[in-house]
Structure formats: structure tokens, C-alpha cells
Write a protein that holds these residues in place. Structure first.
Motif, PDB file in Angstrom:
ATOM      1  N   THR A  42       0.845  -1.194   0.000  1.00  0.00           N
ATOM      2  CA  THR A  42       0.000   0.000   0.000  1.00  0.00           C
ATOM      3  C   THR A  42       0.882   1.246   0.000  1.00  0.00           C
ATOM      4  O   THR A  42       2.076   1.170   0.307  1.00  0.00           O
ATOM      5  CB  THR A  42      -0.865   0.055   1.277  1.00  0.00           C
ATOM      6  OG1 THR A  42       0.011   0.138   2.412  1.00  0.00           O
ATOM      7  CG2 THR A  42      -1.760  -1.172   1.405  1.00  0.00           C
TER       8      THR A  42
ATOM      9  N   ASN B 225       0.737   3.534   2.182  1.00  0.00           N
ATOM     10  CA  ASN B 225       1.176   3.726   3.569  1.00  0.00           C
ATOM     11  C   ASN B 225       2.443   2.925   3.870  1.00  0.00           C
ATOM     12  O   ASN B 225       3.380   3.432   4.499  1.00  0.00           O
ATOM     13  CB  ASN B 225       0.066   3.303   4.540  1.00  0.00           C
ATOM     14  CG  ASN B 225      -0.959   4.407   4.751  1.00  0.00           C
ATOM     15  OD1 ASN B 225      -0.724   5.564   4.398  1.00  0.00           O
ATOM     16  ND2 ASN B 225      -2.093   4.060   5.326  1.00  0.00           N
TER      17      ASN B 225
ATOM     18  N   THR C 218      -7.132   7.421  11.274  1.00  0.00           N
ATOM     19  CA  THR C 218      -7.485   6.807   9.992  1.00  0.00           C
ATOM     20  C   THR C 218      -7.389   7.875   8.911  1.00  0.00           C
ATOM     21  O   THR C 218      -7.860   8.990   9.141  1.00  0.00           O
ATOM     22  CB  THR C 218      -8.938   6.284  10.059  1.00  0.00           C
ATOM     23  OG1 THR C 218      -9.018   5.388  11.159  1.00  0.00           O
ATOM     24  CG2 THR C 218      -9.343   5.594   8.778  1.00  0.00           C
ATOM     25  N   PRO C 219      -6.812   7.589   7.789  1.00  0.00           N
ATOM     26  CA  PRO C 219      -6.214   6.359   7.266  1.00  0.00           C
ATOM     27  C   PRO C 219      -4.676   6.340   7.328  1.00  0.00           C
ATOM     28  O   PRO C 219      -4.054   5.643   6.553  1.00  0.00           O
ATOM     29  CB  PRO C 219      -6.668   6.365   5.805  1.00  0.00           C
ATOM     30  CG  PRO C 219      -7.269   7.706   5.539  1.00  0.00           C
ATOM     31  CD  PRO C 219      -6.966   8.573   6.711  1.00  0.00           C
TER      32      PRO C 219
ATOM     33  N   PHE D 132      -6.985   6.180   0.982  1.00  0.00           N
ATOM     34  CA  PHE D 132      -7.434   4.953   0.329  1.00  0.00           C
ATOM     35  C   PHE D 132      -6.948   4.823  -1.116  1.00  0.00           C
ATOM     36  O   PHE D 132      -6.322   3.821  -1.454  1.00  0.00           O
ATOM     37  CB  PHE D 132      -8.961   4.779   0.451  1.00  0.00           C
ATOM     38  CG  PHE D 132      -9.371   4.790   1.903  1.00  0.00           C
ATOM     39  CD1 PHE D 132      -9.019   3.736   2.734  1.00  0.00           C
ATOM     40  CD2 PHE D 132     -10.024   5.882   2.458  1.00  0.00           C
ATOM     41  CE1 PHE D 132      -9.322   3.749   4.090  1.00  0.00           C
ATOM     42  CE2 PHE D 132     -10.327   5.910   3.809  1.00  0.00           C
ATOM     43  CZ  PHE D 132      -9.984   4.844   4.628  1.00  0.00           C
TER      44      PHE D 132
ATOM     45  N   SER E 298      -3.237   5.605  -0.091  1.00  0.00           N
ATOM     46  CA  SER E 298      -2.801   5.081   1.218  1.00  0.00           C
ATOM     47  C   SER E 298      -3.055   3.585   1.363  1.00  0.00           C
ATOM     48  O   SER E 298      -2.256   2.873   1.972  1.00  0.00           O
ATOM     49  CB  SER E 298      -3.500   5.829   2.353  1.00  0.00           C
ATOM     50  OG  SER E 298      -4.866   5.483   2.451  1.00  0.00           O
ATOM     51  N   HIS E 299      -4.160   3.090   0.830  1.00  0.00           N
ATOM     52  CA  HIS E 299      -4.537   1.691   1.020  1.00  0.00           C
ATOM     53  C   HIS E 299      -4.496   0.855  -0.251  1.00  0.00           C
ATOM     54  O   HIS E 299      -4.650  -0.352  -0.194  1.00  0.00           O
ATOM     55  CB  HIS E 299      -5.936   1.606   1.642  1.00  0.00           C
ATOM     56  CG  HIS E 299      -5.940   1.900   3.110  1.00  0.00           C
ATOM     57  ND1 HIS E 299      -5.502   3.106   3.622  1.00  0.00           N
ATOM     58  CD2 HIS E 299      -6.295   1.143   4.171  1.00  0.00           C
ATOM     59  CE1 HIS E 299      -5.611   3.073   4.937  1.00  0.00           C
ATOM     60  NE2 HIS E 299      -6.078   1.897   5.295  1.00  0.00           N
TER      61      HIS E 299
END
Lengths: 423, 291
Positions: free
Chosen positions: A46, A48, A69-70, A206, A209-210
Motif C-alpha cells: 500500500t 502507507n 485513519t487512514p 485509500f 494510502s490503502h
């Protein structure tokens, strides 16, 4: 894009496919057969985790953080690596983002490299200390996961959190994907430690980040070659005590601010130089702005962050259909690359700026800044402001095509931002 | 010994504190014991005024004037930064006022105490926001006049020592300038302990307390001898030790010397006495448990 499941044993049940996928995503891509050489050198991760890798590669010994979050995966990964000894240093688990930034500033003043990561409300809570970090000329580096600001509550991508901090004296980068986030953190240290100003690397919630993508994690020796050990000129010295951050006269305040501005002005050149050097070592570069298919473009889309990736697809489709469309990505936002934009956009007819943010009472912030940068250009283009992707709403290639057609169909300049309200 | 300590002079004369400032006396006494191998953090408060205006400063150790609510995490950041570089022989000292500790800095102090970062935190308590011109804080005692409690403070002073004890930090102690030896012994003891040490240092303020400028040490002694401000220490949140057996003078002996209490009626004075007696019994009980 090639289906990564190709070449894997056939499975009977849906659950099995899911678990195979999970294993696939967790292990190195190079073990998967049938992938191209380029992909095979990369790891799936990811955005992150890419950021966390960068922090370790930069040998950052002091991290202070608070979960939100996130951003949490960055904090968790670095904590895990601190516990296992991969991260050599101290993780300060502060009681707020405000204290995390306070600790980073203080530790930076002792002469060590520091890092924090946050998002949204956390960044807003830090606001006071963001000014302080720049005023103290500390090269703190921070990753900010762009998330909308309440109210109402939400966790989705929106750039208003970091753009609201544009006047705090931080260098700001906006990243398109995890690879760029990793590389930008490494570059951010290189730049910040030359100009003694803090740097923020933003990646959207997201979408970056994800989202798991193949990421090339550079070798430690190569990062060491690019980023030398930190050496700050001013530290607390018990042999030669000084008083840091005294009350100063108006004239001195002005002088210090002007000095900081001069340093900030130099960032564009320093960042370009760092990016070129980075490219020599790692084979990748980004520039401070990037242009795509600009030569004969009648409409230029301007983006920052993850919408750029989608816009690349949209521009390709439009070009195949015969529309003369180009793309300009703004990567460095502070300092604002006005000269680079003037050069790239001079002589163009129409510009459509897509902003995943909105300054209430004004409009898209990238568009505001871009218009201001072009205002004295003799042949300045007509600039349209599109507000799209607010609150993490999806900006598809189709939405971008619609924006381009809308801009093509407009003959009169439009001051007001145009909200894209696709369901 | 005494002369060599004085030669250190880590709070130089000529600073901008008011005449009779207990806070400046307190800082000087603390710095004498801390010695030159110290980095200090101060925050916006009278400490800033004492620091002087650029290019002059009264501080004789490297000092960082940080933001208001973050004395503790700033000191912790410095301590950890030095530790990373193998320089943990240098002590980090945080000075904050009562507003910066009891009110706006309470959260960040709690965070540092929870992590047990290696700092000495000294709260210079002059019982109101004196630097901004005498406004009530949660360290202001009952009935005291301030510019924002013109009829007298309706609430009792917050018990910061119990809040700190609830963190189980290794060492917390009360001290005041009227007992300089007690104070300096406590600083010496704190220097020998790793972790978050907390000193609640009562510092009379002639300007805000509406008192003559030559009685600050006397007031400090009266605060202790009336039991308004007992001298004690708490180790690991459990072991309470009373350091000085007070003479238990009536609270009037302390209150009536101060302009900020001049409007108090008999019932209010009786109430202060009841509160003081109650707190003293509670403290004696805790000390009798001995962890």
C-alpha cells in the motif's frame, strides 16, 4: 493489464481464490511466475507501507506519532519495525498530533532526522506547530494522508486538509501513487535538509494510502548514496549556550520571515536538482510539474495527486478519438512552481483544472494558484475550474472526458468553479 | 560549595521580572542545582519575559522558548534526540507556569508522564495567568481575586499532584522558594532518577497577589506553615512522604497578607481552613500507607 492470477493452479471455490489473492498480495511479486521483469523486481504494498519503507531507508531515528485513519498503517508498520529492530531509533507515542509535531521540532533541533505522519483532523490540530516548525527552520518531514475535514464526518480522499496548511511555510508534495510517495519522502529529506524548512508529502486516503501496487523499494546503499547523514548547523550546545526563539522586534521578525521566504524560493531549484540526482541513481524522476501530450493540446487538464493517474487514461482515450488534449500534473505545491507553469502553459488556449478540494467562498485551490501564476502571461489561456472528487467521490476516466468536453464547449471565460456532481 | 554554585549564575541578573518575583527566585534555585549540563525549555509565560528581548538573555544554559501547551513533549523530544546521539548525560528541564501545566499543557504533560520520558518538569505556580495580566487559572485558590474573577474565584485549586500521582511516574514533589534547601534537595534527587519527574513549585507573585515586593519568601513560608501548601513527595504514585511538619498556623496568617484575599469574609476564611484541614488529613493518611 495482465491478470495476475494467470498461471496459478485452478481453484474450485470462491473462498480459495480470495485466500490465494491474499497470499499473493502479501508476498513478493517476484515469486509469481509469468510476470514481466520490471514488475518482478517490485513488491506489492500500500502507499502507507511505501511511506514506512522510505522512513526506514532514510535511517530516521526519531518518529513521533498519533493514530488517525487512514494514516494508522504507517504508524503501525514503523512501530512493528521499531520492535523488531529494523527501525533503529525511538518511536514517541504521543497523546496528540500537536505533541507529535512539538516533539519532532524539538528533536530536530538537537540535530537528528525526524518523521511524523497524520491526516485530516490531526493535521488541523497540528496547525500551530506547523508554523513553529517552519519558523524554527527545522527540516521535519511528514506524510499526510489527504482525508476530508469534518463536518460531516468521513474518511475519504480530499486535499483540503493539507491545502489549508499552505501558508504555514512547509514544502508540499502531492503524490500520484505509492511509488511516488516512497520516493518523495526520500527526496523531501534531501530538500528539507538543504533549505532548513519542513516538508510534507501528501498521498490521498485509500486511493493511494490503502491501494496495493507494485512498488520498487530501493536498496539501502543507494538511498545512503542519495541522502547523506543529516548535518544541521545549529544544535543545543551546552558548551556555548544560546537562547532559541526569543521575543524579537518587528524589524527582526520581518527579517527572519524574509530569510525563510528566500530559502523557500530556492526550493524549486533544489527540488529539481534533487529529482535529477534521484533519477540518476534510481532510474525514476518526477520533476516539480509533469506534462503529458502537451505539444498540440487545445485543452490541458491540470491535476494533482491520484486523479492524475486516471487523467492519463482519459487523455489517451481522447487522443485515440482525435481530440487534442494534454495533461499537466502539479507535484510541488509549495513553493508554487509558477515559472514552470508559465513555461508549460504559455500559448495554450484552454485549461481545465480539476481540484479535489474546495476553499469555501473561493473555489478550487490549485486553480486559484494557477490563475494567479498566469495572470501576467501575455498570452494567458482561459482557465476553467472544476471541483471533482470532493469527499472521495469517484473521478473516472469518463468524468474527466466530460470535463474536457465541457471545457471545449465553453467559449466565454467562467470565473466560478464548476462542480462535477456525477453520482 | 555555596560559592561555586553561585558562580554558575545560570539565571543572570538584569532580567525583566517584577521586583520580588518568586518565579525568578525559583528558576534560579532550580538552575543552580541542575548545573550547566542542562537544556531548558520554557514556554510563553513570565519565563519569556525573564528570558529578555533579543539579543539579550538571562539564561545561562541552552534554552528553547517553545509554544504554550507543549513544555513536556518539547522537553521529551529534546531528551530523546540527545539520547539517540548518545548524549543522555545532558538533563532536560521543562519550566511551565500554572496555566501551562494545570490548564492548556495538562494533556501533553499527561502524555509524556504516561511514556515516562526522561525529563524534569518544573511547574512554576503563581496561581493565575500573571504574564497576561492576572486572569484566573485552575491553579487559582478559592475566593482569590483576579481580573477575570472580580468577585473572587468560586472554585477550588486543582490538585495537580494527585493528577501526576495517577500516572505512577517515578517522582513528584511540592516545593516553594521559602524552603530553598528542601527545593534544591528535591531537584538533586530528581536528577538522579530516570523518567518523568515533576516539581510543583509555589512561587509568590507580588504583582498578582497584591503584596509588597519584599515578602515573597515570607509568604512562601506561611503557605507551608498554614498547611495551605504542604511539602511532600510522591514516588511511583504510591509512596507519599511529608518532608516538613508544619506549625499549622491559622490560614488567616497567610491570606490576610495578600490583597487578592482582602475581600474575604469570616465564613470564607473558615471554609478555606476546613478545606486545608481536610486535605492535610488526606495527605497524612496517604503518607501513613507507605506504598
Amino acid at each position: 493489464m495482465r491478470d495476475l492470477r494467470e498461471g496459478l493452479p485452478e481453484s474450485r471455490g470462491g473462498d480459495e481464490i480470495k485466500s490465494v489473492w491474499f497470499v499473493l498480495l502479501c508476498c513478493r511479486a517476484e515469486v509469481i511466475t509469468g510476470l514481466s521483469e520490471e514488475i518482478a523486481m517490485k513488491e506489492f504494498m500500500t502507499g502507507n507501507h511505501a511511506v514506512a519503507h522510505a522512513v526506514v531507508l532514510c535511517r530516521t531515528p526519531l518518529i513521533a506519532a498519533y493514530p488517525i485513519t487512514p494514516q494508522t498503517a504507517i504508524y503501525e508498520k514503523l512501530s512493528e519495525w521499531e520492535a523488531s529492530g529494523i527501525l533503529k531509533g525511538i518511536m514517541m507515542r504521543t497523546e496528540s498530533e500537536h505533541s507529535a509535531m512539538a516533539s519532532c521540532i524539538a528533536a530536530s533541533l538537537t540535530g537528528v532526522r525526524t518523521f511524523t505522519a497524520t491526516s485530516s483532523q490531526g493535521l488541523a490540530l497540528m496547525h500551530e506547530m506547523l508554523h513553529f516548525a517552519a519558523g524554527c527552520r527545522t527540516p521535519v518531514v511528514m506524510a499526510n494522508v489527504n482525508r476530508l475535514l469534518a463536518a460531516p464526518w468521513g474518511f475519504w480522499a480530499d486535499q483540503l486538509d493539507s491545502l489549508s496548511q499552505r501558508d504555514t511555510g512547509w514544502i508540499q508534495f502531492y503524490c500520484e501513487n505509492g511509488q511516488e510517495a516512497l520516493d518523495s519522502v526520500i527526496q523531501a529529506y534531501k530538500i528539507a535538509e538543504q533549505v532548513y524548512l519542513p516538508a510534507m508529502v501528501s498521498l490521498e486516503a485509500f486511493f493511494v494510502s490503502h491501494f496495493m501496487e507494485p512498488v520498487d523499494v530501493p536498496e539501502q546503499e543507494e538511498v545512503d548514496r542519495f541522502l547523506p547523514a543529516i548535518h544541521l548547523p545549529h544544535k543545543f550546545d551546552i558548551e556555548k549556550p544560546g537562547f532559541l526563539v526569543p521575543v524579537v522586534s518587528s524589524e527582526l521578525y520581518r527579517k527572519y520571515r524574509h530569510m525563510a521566504q528566500t530559502s523557500m524560493d530556492s526550493v524549486k531549484e533544489v527540488a529539481l536538482r534533487a529529482d535529477l540526482e534521484f533519477k540518476e541513481i534510481f532510474g525514476r524522476g518526477y520533476g516539480i510539474v509533469e506534462t503529458v501530450m502537451m505539444d498540440d493540446a487545445e485543452v490541458v487538464i491540470v491535476t494533482a495527486g491520484s486523479i492524475t493517474s486516471t487523467a492519463r487514461v482519459a487523455v489517451k482515450i481522447l487522443r485515440e478519438k482525435g481530440y487534442r488534449v494534454g495533461l499537466l500534473k502539479i507535484r510541488l505545491f509549495r513553493p508554487f512552481p509558477a515559472e514552470a507553469l508559465q513555461k508549460a502553459l504559455g500559448g495554450k488556449r484552454k485549461i481545465a483544472v480539476i481540484d479535489r478540494n474546495n476553499s469555501m467562498g473561493s473555489g478550487g485551490i490549485f486553480c486559484q494558484e494557477l490563475r494567479a501564476a498566469l495572470v501576467h502571461s501575455p498570452d494567458r489561456p482561459v482557465t476553467f475550474s472544476y471541483i471533482a472528487g470532493i469527499g472521495g467521490t469517484d473521478v473516472t476516466p469518463e468524468v474527466i472526458q466530460k470535463i474536457v468536453f465541457d471545457a471545449m464547449g465553453r467559449d466565454e471565460p467562467e470565473e466560478k468553479p464548476i462542480w462535477v456532481m456525477e453520482e | 560549595m555555596a560559592s561555586s554554585v553561585q558562580e554558575l549564575n545560570l539565571l543572570r541578573p538584569g532580567h525583566a521580572a517584577c521586583a520580588g518575583c518568586g518565579l525568578a527566585i525559583g528558576m534560579k534555585l532550580v538552575l543552580e542545582v541542575m548545573g550547566p549540563r542542562t537544556v531548558a525549555v520554557i514556554v510563553p509565560s513570565c519565563e519569556g519575559a525573564i528570558g529578555g528581548v533579543y539579543p539579550n538573555t538571562s539564561y545561562g544554559v541552552p534554552t528553547f522558548h517553545s509554544a504554550f501547551e507543549i513544555a513536556a513533549p518539547t522537553a521529551a523530544g529534546i531528551a530523546n534526540g540527545l539520547k539517540i546521539q548518545g548524549r543522555d548525560d545532558i538533563q532536560v528541564l521543562a519550566f511551565a507556569g500554572d496555566g501551562g501545566t494545570f490548564d492548556i499543557g495538562l494533556q501533553s504533560l499527561s502524555g509524556v508522564a504516561k511514556n515516562n520520558d526522561d525529563i524534569l518538569y518544573v511547574c512554576l505556580d503563581n496561581e493565575a495567568y500573571m504574564n497576561t495580566g492576572i486572569q484566573v487559572s485552575s491553579a487559582t485558590p478559592s475566593y482569590a481575586w483576579t481580573n477575570t474573577t472580580p468577585e473572587g474565584n468560586p472554585r477550588r485549586k486543582k490538585n495537580i499532584m494527585e493528577i501526576m500521582a495517577a500516572h505512577y511516574n517515578p517522582y513528584s514533589a511540592t516545593a516553594t522558594i521559602g524552603y530553598p534547601r528542601d527545593l534544591q534537595q528535591k531537584i538533586t534527587k530528581a536528577k538522579g532518577i530516570r523518567g518523568t519527574k515533576f516539581i510543583h513549585l509555589l512561587v509568590p507573585c507580588p504583582t498578582g497577589w497584591r503584596t509588597p515586593s519584599d515578602i515573597s519568601p515570607e509568604l512562601s513560608i506561611l503557605a507551608v506553615e498554614t498547611n495551605v501548601f504542604p511539602l511532600y513527595e510522591v514516588e511511583e504514585g504510591r509512596k507519599y512522604t511529608i518532608n516538613h511538619e508544619p506549625r499549622r498556623l491559622p490560614v488567616q496568617a497567610y491570606l490576610l497578607k495578600q490583597g487578592r484575599f482582602k475581600h474575604l469574609g469570616e465564613e470564607q476564611i473558615r471554609q478555606v481552613q476546613r478545606d486545608v484541614d481536610e486535605e492535610w488529613e488526606k495527605l497524612k493518611h496517604r503518607a501513613s500507607l507507605q506504598g
